[in-house]
Design a protein around this motif. Structure first.
Motif, mmCIF file in Angstrom:
data_model
loop_
_atom_site.group_PDB
_atom_site.id
_atom_site.type_symbol
_atom_site.label_atom_id
_atom_site.label_comp_id
_atom_site.label_asym_id
_atom_site.label_seq_id
_atom_site.Cartn_x
_atom_site.Cartn_y
_atom_site.Cartn_z
ATOM 1 N N ASP A 1 -38.347 36.563 -1.593
ATOM 2 C CA ASP A 1 -39.073 37.796 -1.906
ATOM 3 C C ASP A 1 -39.073 38.046 -3.416
ATOM 4 O OD1 ASP A 1 -39.608 38.207 0.746
ATOM 5 O OD2 ASP A 1 -38.116 39.796 1.021
ATOM 6 N N ASP A 2 -37.942 37.797 -4.052
ATOM 7 C CA ASP A 2 -37.844 38.034 -5.491
ATOM 8 C C ASP A 2 -38.596 36.974 -6.282
ATOM 9 O OD1 ASP A 2 -36.240 40.376 -5.304
ATOM 10 O OD2 ASP A 2 -34.519 39.107 -4.840
ATOM 11 N N TRP A 3 -38.543 35.725 -5.822
ATOM 12 C CA TRP A 3 -39.319 34.656 -6.452
ATOM 13 C C TRP A 3 -40.810 34.989 -6.412
ATOM 14 C CZ3 TRP A 3 -39.607 30.535 -9.435
ATOM 15 C CH2 TRP A 3 -40.612 29.576 -9.245
ATOM 16 N N GLU A 4 -41.266 35.432 -5.268
ATOM 17 C CA GLU A 4 -42.685 35.747 -5.138
ATOM 18 C C GLU A 4 -43.055 36.993 -5.938
ATOM 19 O OE1 GLU A 4 -43.555 35.562 -0.918
ATOM 20 O OE2 GLU A 4 -42.696 33.543 -0.846
ATOM 21 N N ARG A 5 -42.132 37.908 -6.064
ATOM 22 C CA ARG A 5 -42.373 39.058 -6.950
ATOM 23 C C ARG A 5 -42.549 38.568 -8.386
ATOM 24 N NH1 ARG A 5 -37.900 42.564 -9.346
ATOM 25 N NH2 ARG A 5 -39.035 44.046 -10.646
ATOM 26 N N SER B 1 -45.906 37.089 -8.812
ATOM 27 C CA SER B 1 -46.959 38.109 -8.816
ATOM 28 C C SER B 1 -47.062 38.822 -10.161
ATOM 29 C CB SER B 1 -46.723 39.124 -7.699
ATOM 30 O OG SER B 1 -45.637 39.981 -8.009
ATOM 31 N N LEU B 2 -45.962 38.801 -10.927
ATOM 32 C CA LEU B 2 -45.946 39.422 -12.255
ATOM 33 C C LEU B 2 -46.292 38.427 -13.358
ATOM 34 C CD1 LEU B 2 -42.643 41.498 -11.897
ATOM 35 C CD2 LEU B 2 -44.980 42.396 -11.842
ATOM 36 N N ASP C 1 -32.449 41.794 -13.170
ATOM 37 C CA ASP C 1 -32.768 41.704 -11.750
ATOM 38 C C ASP C 1 -32.430 40.305 -11.239
ATOM 39 O OD1 ASP C 1 -33.694 44.282 -11.895
ATOM 40 O OD2 ASP C 1 -35.814 43.724 -11.934
ATOM 41 N N TRP D 1 -31.144 38.871 -7.457
ATOM 42 C CA TRP D 1 -31.925 37.831 -6.792
ATOM 43 C C TRP D 1 -31.081 36.686 -6.253
ATOM 44 C CZ3 TRP D 1 -36.698 36.664 -10.407
ATOM 45 C CH2 TRP D 1 -37.381 37.862 -10.665
#
Length: 198
Positions: free
Chosen positions: A78-82, A85-86, A143, A148
């Motif tokens: 989830d954090d990798w994909e966040r 996305s940024l 973060d 993560w």
């Protein structure tokens, strides 16, 4: 044929492995603590790479000065994909960005930078297709280090073993020791944003 830009990684349902190379002063305290601790710097961008062989090409199998320790860092998907996305590409591309001014503004404000570099073979040769590097800025690095990370594995000895097998001419055994990497699925919006091919 492998697409020109594609994320390939060692991952499971919940997590993905990224790699970094550090010198002893950072790697050893980090391994002991199981998390990043001083003298790791939270004041500069850190780059993570899901391609093990790309990092081997960059660090010359952990033999370059201040890159002697290889860390495999498992982080939450989830954090990798966040982070993806940024992400903003490190250079302007007309097919991805409408205008250079828009890209420049996005790049300067971005907390995550993305760069595509030639993937490597076990021989260190550049491939035609690209591998992703993700740069985490000071705005997001806490973060990464505090939230993560699932675990940190010292990959240094395994790296030395693979290199020793390769240098001894045991290519198949060396390849068998490589971490498994397969195509990592991402959303259509990330594909467009990062100029990917799937």
């Amino acid at each position: 044929m492998t697409p020109y830009r594609q994320i390939r990684a060692d991952y499971d349902r919940d997590s993905i492995v990224v790699y970094q190379a550090y010198h002893r002063e950072i790697a050893e305290p980090t391994i002991r603590a199981g998390r990043f601790v001083e003298p790791f710097s939270w004041g500069r961008m850190t780059w993570v790479k899901p391609s093990y062989l790309w990092l081997m090409g960059r660090s010359n199998w952990g033999t370059k000065s201040r890159q002697e320790h290889i860390l495999a860092i498992r982080i939450k998907r989830d954090d990798w994909e966040r982070a993806l996305s940024l992400g903003v590409l490190t250079s302007f591309e007309s097919k991805t960005h409408k205008q250079e001014e828009n890209w420049r503004s996005q790049f300067e404000d971005a907390s995550v930078h993305v760069q595509w570099d030639p993937e490597r073979t076990i021989h260190g040769k550049k491939r035609e297709h690209r591998s992703i590097q993700v740069g985490l800025s000071r705005a997001i690095i806490r973060d990464f280090t505090d939230d993560w990370i699932v675990d940190i594995t010292d990959f240094t000895e395994r790296t030395r073993k693979i290199r020793s097998l390769y240098l001894a001419g045991n290519l198949k055994r060396a390849k068998d020791q490589l971490p498994p990497e397969r195509v990592y699925p991402v959303s259509d919006s990330i594909v467009r944003q990062l100029g990917m091919d799937y």
